[in-house]
Design a protein around this motif. Sequence first.
Motif, PDB file in Angstrom:
ATOM      1  N   TYR A 180      49.603  42.225  49.853  1.00 53.70           N
ATOM      2  CA  TYR A 180      48.977  41.744  51.081  1.00 53.70           C
ATOM      3  C   TYR A 180      48.915  40.224  50.999  1.00 53.70           C
ATOM      4  CZ  TYR A 180      47.576  46.600  51.201  1.00 53.70           C
ATOM      5  OH  TYR A 180      47.591  47.973  51.190  1.00 53.70           O
ATOM      6  N   ARG A 181      49.157  39.540  52.133  1.00 48.81           N
ATOM      7  CA  ARG A 181      49.203  38.072  52.129  1.00 48.81           C
ATOM      8  C   ARG A 181      48.339  37.481  53.234  1.00 48.81           C
ATOM      9  NH1 ARG A 181      54.370  39.739  50.765  1.00 48.81           N
ATOM     10  NH2 ARG A 181      55.103  38.874  48.793  1.00 48.81           N
ATOM     11  N   LEU A 182      47.780  36.316  52.942  1.00 47.70           N
ATOM     12  CA  LEU A 182      46.975  35.567  53.886  1.00 47.70           C
ATOM     13  C   LEU A 182      47.260  34.088  53.684  1.00 47.70           C
ATOM     14  CD1 LEU A 182      44.417  35.398  55.857  1.00 47.70           C
ATOM     15  CD2 LEU A 182      43.107  35.075  53.750  1.00 47.70           C
TER      16      LEU A 182
ATOM     17  N   VAL B 205      47.586  39.304  47.350  1.00 46.46           N
ATOM     18  CA  VAL B 205      46.907  40.344  46.580  1.00 46.46           C
ATOM     19  C   VAL B 205      47.912  41.459  46.339  1.00 46.46           C
ATOM     20  CG1 VAL B 205      44.971  41.956  46.497  1.00 46.46           C
ATOM     21  CG2 VAL B 205      44.727  39.791  47.729  1.00 46.46           C
ATOM     22  N   THR B 206      48.166  41.763  45.065  1.00 48.73           N
ATOM     23  CA  THR B 206      49.060  42.855  44.703  1.00 48.73           C
ATOM     24  C   THR B 206      48.227  43.922  43.995  1.00 48.73           C
ATOM     25  OG1 THR B 206      50.899  41.323  44.464  1.00 48.73           O
ATOM     26  CG2 THR B 206      51.159  43.492  43.449  1.00 48.73           C
ATOM     27  N   ILE B 207      48.319  45.144  44.492  1.00 48.95           N
ATOM     28  CA  ILE B 207      47.480  46.230  44.002  1.00 48.95           C
ATOM     29  C   ILE B 207      48.354  47.382  43.543  1.00 48.95           C
ATOM     30  CG2 ILE B 207      45.801  47.976  44.705  1.00 48.95           C
ATOM     31  CD1 ILE B 207      44.728  45.991  46.682  1.00 48.95           C
ATOM     32  N   ASN B 208      48.043  47.902  42.374  1.00 43.30           N
ATOM     33  CA  ASN B 208      48.596  49.195  41.997  1.00 43.30           C
ATOM     34  C   ASN B 208      47.435  50.057  41.531  1.00 43.30           C
ATOM     35  OD1 ASN B 208      48.174  48.778  39.184  1.00 43.30           O
ATOM     36  ND2 ASN B 208      50.181  47.813  38.972  1.00 43.30           N
TER      37      ASN B 208
ATOM     38  N   LYS C 278      46.041  50.824  38.744  1.00 41.94           N
ATOM     39  CA  LYS C 278      45.138  50.421  37.665  1.00 41.94           C
ATOM     40  C   LYS C 278      44.711  48.960  37.697  1.00 41.94           C
ATOM     41  CE  LYS C 278      46.764  53.868  34.436  1.00 41.94           C
ATOM     42  NZ  LYS C 278      47.288  54.140  33.113  1.00 41.94           N
ATOM     43  N   GLN C 279      45.345  48.129  38.521  1.00 40.86           N
ATOM     44  CA  GLN C 279      45.009  46.713  38.459  1.00 40.86           C
ATOM     45  C   GLN C 279      45.227  46.019  39.794  1.00 40.86           C
ATOM     46  OE1 GLN C 279      47.519  45.322  35.339  1.00 40.86           O
ATOM     47  NE2 GLN C 279      49.261  44.926  36.671  1.00 40.86           N
ATOM     48  N   VAL C 280      44.629  44.850  39.879  1.00 40.67           N
ATOM     49  CA  VAL C 280      44.740  43.991  41.057  1.00 40.67           C
ATOM     50  C   VAL C 280      45.107  42.591  40.560  1.00 40.67           C
ATOM     51  CG1 VAL C 280      43.454  42.914  42.942  1.00 40.67           C
ATOM     52  CG2 VAL C 280      42.993  45.304  42.326  1.00 40.67           C
ATOM     53  N   THR C 281      46.132  42.001  41.157  1.00 39.32           N
ATOM     54  CA  THR C 281      46.494  40.625  40.849  1.00 39.32           C
ATOM     55  C   THR C 281      46.351  39.803  42.114  1.00 39.32           C
ATOM     56  OG1 THR C 281      48.018  41.276  39.090  1.00 39.32           O
ATOM     57  CG2 THR C 281      48.313  39.079  40.010  1.00 39.32           C
ATOM     58  N   VAL C 282      45.620  38.709  42.011  1.00 38.69           N
ATOM     59  CA  VAL C 282      45.427  37.791  43.130  1.00 38.69           C
ATOM     60  C   VAL C 282      46.073  36.468  42.741  1.00 38.69           C
ATOM     61  CG1 VAL C 282      43.740  36.599  44.583  1.00 38.69           C
ATOM     62  CG2 VAL C 282      43.261  38.935  43.775  1.00 38.69           C
ATOM     63  N   SER C 283      46.873  35.931  43.656  1.00 38.83           N
ATOM     64  CA  SER C 283      47.552  34.662  43.441  1.00 38.83           C
ATOM     65  C   SER C 283      47.166  33.716  44.569  1.00 38.83           C
ATOM     66  CB  SER C 283      49.071  34.893  43.444  1.00 38.83           C
ATOM     67  OG  SER C 283      49.768  33.679  43.350  1.00 38.83           O
ATOM     68  N   VAL C 284      46.840  32.475  44.209  1.00 37.99           N
ATOM     69  CA  VAL C 284      46.462  31.464  45.191  1.00 37.99           C
ATOM     70  C   VAL C 284      47.444  30.310  45.045  1.00 37.99           C
ATOM     71  CG1 VAL C 284      44.672  29.863  45.941  1.00 37.99           C
ATOM     72  CG2 VAL C 284      44.042  32.159  45.124  1.00 37.99           C
ATOM     73  N   ALA C 285      48.217  30.056  46.100  1.00 39.77           N
ATOM     74  CA  ALA C 285      49.274  29.045  46.036  1.00 39.77           C
ATOM     75  C   ALA C 285      48.939  27.844  46.914  1.00 39.77           C
ATOM     76  CB  ALA C 285      50.604  29.646  46.474  1.00 39.77           C
TER      77      ALA C 285
ATOM     78  N   ALA D 283      51.059  28.267  41.881  1.00 37.53           N
ATOM     79  CA  ALA D 283      50.262  29.454  42.177  1.00 37.53           C
ATOM     80  C   ALA D 283      49.389  29.757  40.963  1.00 37.53           C
ATOM     81  CB  ALA D 283      51.151  30.653  42.497  1.00 37.53           C
ATOM     82  N   VAL D 284      48.088  29.778  41.169  1.00 37.03           N
ATOM     83  CA  VAL D 284      47.153  30.182  40.123  1.00 37.03           C
ATOM     84  C   VAL D 284      46.834  31.647  40.396  1.00 37.03           C
ATOM     85  CG1 VAL D 284      44.879  29.803  39.095  1.00 37.03           C
ATOM     86  CG2 VAL D 284      46.216  27.854  39.950  1.00 37.03           C
ATOM     87  N   TRP D 285      46.957  32.479  39.368  1.00 35.04           N
ATOM     88  CA  TRP D 285      46.779  33.911  39.553  1.00 35.04           C
ATOM     89  C   TRP D 285      45.839  34.474  38.497  1.00 35.04           C
ATOM     90  CZ3 TRP D 285      48.157  36.713  35.312  1.00 35.04           C
ATOM     91  CH2 TRP D 285      49.033  36.107  34.414  1.00 35.04           C
ATOM     92  N   PHE D 286      45.276  35.618  38.815  1.00 37.64           N
ATOM     93  CA  PHE D 286      44.464  36.354  37.849  1.00 37.64           C
ATOM     94  C   PHE D 286      44.649  37.846  38.101  1.00 37.64           C
ATOM     95  CE2 PHE D 286      41.732  35.407  41.450  1.00 37.64           C
ATOM     96  CZ  PHE D 286      41.144  36.636  41.741  1.00 37.64           C
ATOM     97  N   THR D 287      44.516  38.616  37.031  1.00 39.69           N
ATOM     98  CA  THR D 287      44.645  40.068  37.103  1.00 39.69           C
ATOM     99  C   THR D 287      43.353  40.707  36.597  1.00 39.69           C
ATOM    100  OG1 THR D 287      47.028  39.989  36.793  1.00 39.69           O
ATOM    101  CG2 THR D 287      45.946  42.078  36.292  1.00 39.69           C
TER     102      THR D 287
END
Length: 153
Positions: free
Chosen positions: A17-19, A75-78, A80-87, A142-146
Amino acid sequence: MTLTATALAPPQGGETYRLAVPNTASAPKIARDFVGSVLLISRHDVLLDDAQLCVTEVVTNAHRHTCTQLIRVTVTINRKQVTVSVADDKPWALPVPQRPHPTCPPHPTYERSSGQGLLLVETLAHAWGATIHGGASPTTKAVWFTLTRSASA
């Protein structure tokens, strides 16, 4: 304590999902609400508080320390986990607490007590890092966290 971003690329796979939001003082709240909605709908509510806190910190950094026009949240979701990236469009270096870039106008709410956001991200996230895009002529950072669900969740 020193901040050390994970050297690996952010995990991939799942739904994305993107914003894109303008770089304004309301960007962190808009990003927080967006991430919250995605996690609630995808039944990742156990990760909601940590994800909202982390995305608020990372988007706030992009707002305070860059003069990028748009802040992009992915936001990438599967299962077991969620990864959010801010570019943003200012790929100077890995994120560290610092004053705004000299070409940006001074930020009226910059405080000496700032700089704790990445410590929160490091504490809460399973992994985090920054990816610079554009090769020899970088164009985007892009700073990301999982965040991961525990085995019992």
